[in-house]
Enzyme design. Sequence first.
Site, short mmCIF file in Angstrom:
data_model
loop_
_atom_site.label_atom_id
_atom_site.label_comp_id
_atom_site.label_asym_id
_atom_site.label_seq_id
_atom_site.Cartn_x
_atom_site.Cartn_y
_atom_site.Cartn_z
N GLU A 1 96.83 -86.07 50.22
CA GLU A 1 95.46 -85.62 50.49
C GLU A 1 95.38 -84.99 51.88
OE1 GLU A 1 91.01 -87.75 50.69
OE2 GLU A 1 92.68 -88.72 49.67
N GLU B 1 85.98 -84.25 56.67
CA GLU B 1 84.86 -85.07 56.23
C GLU B 1 83.81 -85.18 57.34
OE1 GLU B 1 86.50 -88.47 53.35
OE2 GLU B 1 87.64 -88.32 55.21
#
Length: 264
Positions: free
Chosen positions: A138, A142
């Site tokens: 990943e 964010e």
Amino acid sequence: MTTQIAHARKLCLSLITIAAACASALPASAQQASGKSFVDDFDKINRGFWYVSDGWNNGAHQNCTWSKNNVKVENGALQLSFADGKSKDRNYSCGEIQTTKRYGYGTYEARIKAGTGSGLNSAFFTYIGPADKQKHDEIDFEVLGKNTGEVQVNQYVQAKGGNEKLVPVGSKADEGFNDYAFIWEKDRLRYYLNGKLVQDVTDPSKIPSTPQKIFFSLWGSDTLSNWMGRFDYTKPAVLSVDRVAFTALGDKCQFPESIACTLN
């Protein structure tokens, strides 16, 4: 003629053996990337290109259910919303899209306005994992609702994280659009915010290698308060995505303002 055919067959078998050896020498992940360079300005949602998450959640930490009703295009931008909407054991609904194909090394870029609200997570990331019969890799941007003046960058390699860094946005990420980008190479991973390098990873053990899908999501939690802030829902929130692009290594940049143009 028979001798010539025999020699030809031996040559073909030799070439096949060499090709197979070369293929096996490559990491399995390098053979699975199917996505090509693209730019999407979100004049519409191409359902063949994007998969809209609908009808489930990502676990006990998430207090909303993914719903296709929380995904739309409006005024030339993708809109992912978080809102009231009871489904099964969740009281809220939220929006997520992901590419149908997987992408490998290259430049990933998105122009985003984050959602507003403590306890929310506005995310632009790539991911692959057990659902795709792969280990968890990943790469993340964010914006956490408790402080939209920062964006968190992070990556997971075979389910191992711990690489978080908070980067000042310079303004409120939920008050205007900002440009988020990362350049992913075999031995280097660089994160950019509004064209400025904010994180440079050169430790190979901290750089994913498996091709991944591209995601956008807006979701909430009432249990991860230390990370995302105390959940304090007052009204629907919206994550807006004006543009997303991927430029494979060696390809021409996909739009004039692309960081792939600037650096090349």
